[in-house]
Design a protein around this motif. Structure first.
Motif, PDB file in Angstrom:
ATOM      1  N   ASN A 591       2.793  -9.961   3.999  1.00 29.22           N
ATOM      2  CA  ASN A 591       3.361  -9.070   5.013  1.00 29.22           C
ATOM      3  C   ASN A 591       3.244  -7.615   4.574  1.00 29.22           C
ATOM      4  O   ASN A 591       2.998  -7.321   3.409  1.00 29.22           O
ATOM      5  CB  ASN A 591       4.815  -9.461   5.323  1.00 29.22           C
ATOM      6  N   LYS A 592       3.445  -6.708   5.520  1.00 28.95           N
ATOM      7  CA  LYS A 592       3.196  -5.288   5.251  1.00 28.95           C
ATOM      8  C   LYS A 592       4.141  -4.722   4.200  1.00 28.95           C
ATOM      9  O   LYS A 592       3.744  -3.907   3.377  1.00 28.95           O
ATOM     10  CB  LYS A 592       3.337  -4.503   6.573  1.00 28.95           C
ATOM     11  N   GLU A 593       5.438  -5.126   4.248  1.00 29.41           N
ATOM     12  CA  GLU A 593       6.414  -4.601   3.291  1.00 29.41           C
ATOM     13  C   GLU A 593       6.041  -5.004   1.872  1.00 29.41           C
ATOM     14  O   GLU A 593       6.107  -4.195   0.942  1.00 29.41           O
ATOM     15  CB  GLU A 593       7.818  -5.124   3.635  1.00 29.41           C
ATOM     16  N   ALA A 594       5.637  -6.277   1.726  1.00 30.25           N
ATOM     17  CA  ALA A 594       5.264  -6.767   0.396  1.00 30.25           C
ATOM     18  C   ALA A 594       4.013  -6.050  -0.096  1.00 30.25           C
ATOM     19  O   ALA A 594       3.893  -5.706  -1.277  1.00 30.25           O
ATOM     20  CB  ALA A 594       5.038  -8.279   0.441  1.00 30.25           C
ATOM     21  N   LYS A 595       3.053  -5.832   0.846  1.00 27.05           N
ATOM     22  CA  LYS A 595       1.813  -5.157   0.467  1.00 27.05           C
ATOM     23  C   LYS A 595       2.105  -3.717   0.033  1.00 27.05           C
ATOM     24  O   LYS A 595       1.571  -3.227  -0.958  1.00 27.05           O
ATOM     25  CB  LYS A 595       0.853  -5.151   1.659  1.00 27.05           C
TER      26      LYS A 595
END
Length: 672
Positions: A591-595
């Motif tokens: 997901n974007k937050e993790a990336k």
């Protein structure tokens, strides 16, 4: 209370050793028992364990209290068992269980009896409760701590000398873990590393410990209470040996003042009585003064009772600058290599302490210098050197069939008998004592004779092997004072750290079969060794971090490609359909937050790599500057450089720790 005395008096014939002594040993106490030689310290321990009975009063021991007593008489024990087996004797119940379990186990295999199985299970539980499965590991660990090599553990006990046997018995006693441990001169047969190990062990010992020792360093580090046997009384000081020294001086001063004040009062009253006893008008007052004096509880003069040993080394002539050169020395006993191709030099004014673990060859090197030990290499004396050798084992130096006076005459001092008797008087051999045979003397008396012989030689170079053995603290202090005034040079072997710290201005350490020269005193040497150890540990840590950086570099590079949908393949690779999907393809669903968090950590990871590289370079440069003569010779420059070095090492340590945390978080994010 574990044990102790209440109003206890003990006498040998007409001689009182201790009078009306009260002393109670509480749980978890570490006590130093001190006193001059011959005052009866060991006798007190024998009273505690019941070997002697008191003349009056009581000796008390709590029911169920176990006592371990280490003393010289234990050396009469002999056996063909290995030293490991002797030490394992501490675990009698566990060893018995091992035998029983083996027998019951074999019987179970045959019968399968249920009652026997229950018995077997109960024994296993007891074995587990006693921690019986770890006794071999514990025993080996303690024997190694006391200086034994792994290869020695299987050797028969009877092959070892008295000092090493005492270590085995000390190990056994420690393993028994009694409630009260009584140790009579435990450091006499230990080298410095073993003494340091014993200190650390006893500091965390769960029971109480009573130690008789003449080693001030050992007592200062070990004990929290001092019991002094002095003038047949027990005097209690709630502190270590340094506290005792200060407090005793204060107590003696107060007692002396009280005595002097009372004497002044008595003289005043006696003058009043003498003056007015014949006058009718003052007769009643004089009578009252006489009654007051009769009822007065008179104080005793507390003048210090101690041996009045007088030591004064003399030098007959001044030697050249270099006293002794040792070149390419080698010495082995069979396969046991002591030193190999080592060189050293003794200069005028050197007061050298030979340091090293037992078996490293300290006494051997001393005997080589003295010329009583064979070797390969070269030993060359300088100009005008008059040497004198004080041997550790007194029988090597003294003829047991001589009288003390004959032994002094044979020392070649050309002194008259009257002069020799005067000198012997300084060493507490007065009158007919000088005509005693050497063979009837105690260890301490033989040590004093050998010391007296060393002094009358007027040597300008002394070789001293364990000169403080058998000497009490006061005599050691007198010897220190004499050696500090001594105008000659010396080299000594001693396990007494206090003695070494007060006498030596140079340290020779025997390590890795080499003589390593340190130009400074014992405390400076200890500080330097600790600094070198910390430096080595830090370098090892940094090296491990750098190794992880190198290993982690590939991962960080791989992680930089995350999010890319295509990866360029070399032409030699087969078609993608024929290969399993690469790991990166599996990371697409991130997901974007993790990336975003992962990319942030990667940037920080790269910054930390650069910071660690910069700090490592800076650290190496500072190390080089600290070794530079320009910096080393200038105190201000050296202190500034040292402060910068410490700051850089601390920053490097923090960066390395942060780097490891960031590295682990990247791994965690990649695995999501």
């Amino acid at each position: 209370m574990l044990a102790g005395f209440t109003n206890m008096t003990f006498e040998f014939g007409a001689r009182a050793i201790v009078e009306e002594a009260t002393w109670h040993i509480q749980p978890n106490e570490r006590i130093g028992l001190i006193g001059y030689n011959g005052t009866g310290k060991s006798t007190l321990l024998k009273l505690l364990v019941g070997e002697y009975l008191p003349s009056a009063g009581t000796v008390e021991r709590s029911r169920g209290t176990s006592i371990g007593y280490l003393h010289q008489d234990l050396l009469s024990f002999d056996t063909n068992d290995s030293i490991l087996e002797v030490a394992l004797g501490a675990f009698e119940r566990v060893r018995q269980l091992e035998v029983e379990l083996e027998a019951v186990g074999k019987e179970l295999e045959k019968t399968g009896d249920e009652d026997l199985l229950i018995k077997y299970t109960d024994m296993l539980h007891e074995m587990d409760t006693l921690d019986g499965y770890n006794i071999h590991h514990k025993t080996e660990e303690i024997l190694q701590g006391l200086g034994f090599a792994n290869a020695d553990l299987g050797r028969p006990y009877k092959e070892f000398s008295g000092g090493w046997r005492m270590r085995v018995l000390l190990a056994k006693m420690i393993l028994q873990a009694p409630d009260l441990l009584l140790l009579d001169e435990p450091t006499n047969h230990l080298d410095l590393p073993s003494i340091e190990w014993l200190e650390k062990y006893l500091t965390h010992y769960q029971g109480s410990v009573v130690i008789i020792s003449h080693d001030k360093y050992f007592l200062n580090r070990m004990v929290t209470k001092i019991i002094e046997l002095y003038q047949r009384r027990l005097h209690i000081y709630n502190g270590n040996y340094a506290f005792y020294e200060t407090e005793k001086e204060l107590r003696l001063d107060l007692a002396q003042r009280a005595y002097e004040n009372q004497q002044d009062y008595i003289r005043q009253q006696e003058r009043f009585i003498e003056r007015f006893k014949a006058k009718a008008s003052k007769a009643a007052a004089a009578q009252s003064a006489m009654k007051r004096l009769d009822k007065l509880d008179r104080l005793e003069d507390i003048g210090i009772e101690r041996p009045s040993l007088r030591i004064n080394f003399q030098v007959d002539k001044v030697p050249g600058k270099v006293l002794c050169e040792l070149k390419h020395l080698s010495k082995s006993f069979g396969n046991n290599k002591i030193i190999e191709n080592t060189s050293a030099e003794i200069n005028r004014g050197d007061k050298i302490a030979l340091i090293g673990a037992n078996g490293k060859g300290k006494s051997t090197v001393l005997r080589i210098i003295a010329g009583v030990e064979s070797f390969t290499g070269e030993r060359r004396w300088g100009h005008n050197v008059d040497e004198s050798f004080y041997a550790q084992h007194q029988l090597e130096a003294l003829n047991i069939n001589d009288t003390i006076l004959d032994e002094m005459k044979n020392a070649g001092s050309q002194k008259t008998e009257l002069e020799l008797r005067t000198i012997l008087g300084c060493f507490l051999f007065s009158g007919d004592d000088a005509d005693k045979k050497i063979k009837v003397l105690s260890g301490g008396e033989k040590a004093r004779v050998a010391l007296a012989k060393t002094i009358i030689s007027k040597a300008n170079f002394l070789m001293l092997d364990e000169p403080t053995n058998h000497l009490d603290m006061h005599t050691v202090d007198l010897l220190i004072e004499a050696l500090n005034k001594y105008e000659g040079s010396l080299i000594l072997v001693s396990h007494d750290r206090y003695f070494i710290s007060k006498v030596a201005n140079k340290i020779w350490e025997i390590d890795d079969h080499q003589i390593k020269d340190f130009n400074g005193g014992y405390e400076e040497w200890v500080e330097w060794k600790e600094r070198m150890k910390k430096k080595a540990d830090e370098e090892k840590r940094i090296q491990n971090t750098e190794d992880r950086i190198q290993k982690g570099g590939g991962k960080s590079q791989a992680s930089d490609t995350k999010g890319q949908k295509t990866e360029e393949k070399p032409k030699s690779q087969p078609a993608p359909v024929a290969q399993p999907q690469p790991v990166l393809a599996k990371q697409e669903p991130v997901n974007k937050e993790a990336k975003k968090e992962l990319q942030k950590k990667q940037r920080l990871f790269k910054e930390l790599e650069e910071k660690i590289t910069t700090l490592t370079t800076q650290k190496n440069q500072l190390e080089a500057s600290l070794a530079s003569p320009d910096v080393f010779s200038d105190k201000n420059k050296f202190l500034a450089a040292e402060q910068s070095y410490k700051s850089t090492v601390e920053n490097l340590k923090q960066a390395s720790e942060e780097y490891e945390k960031v590295f682990e978080s990247i791994i965690d994010l990649e695995s999501q």
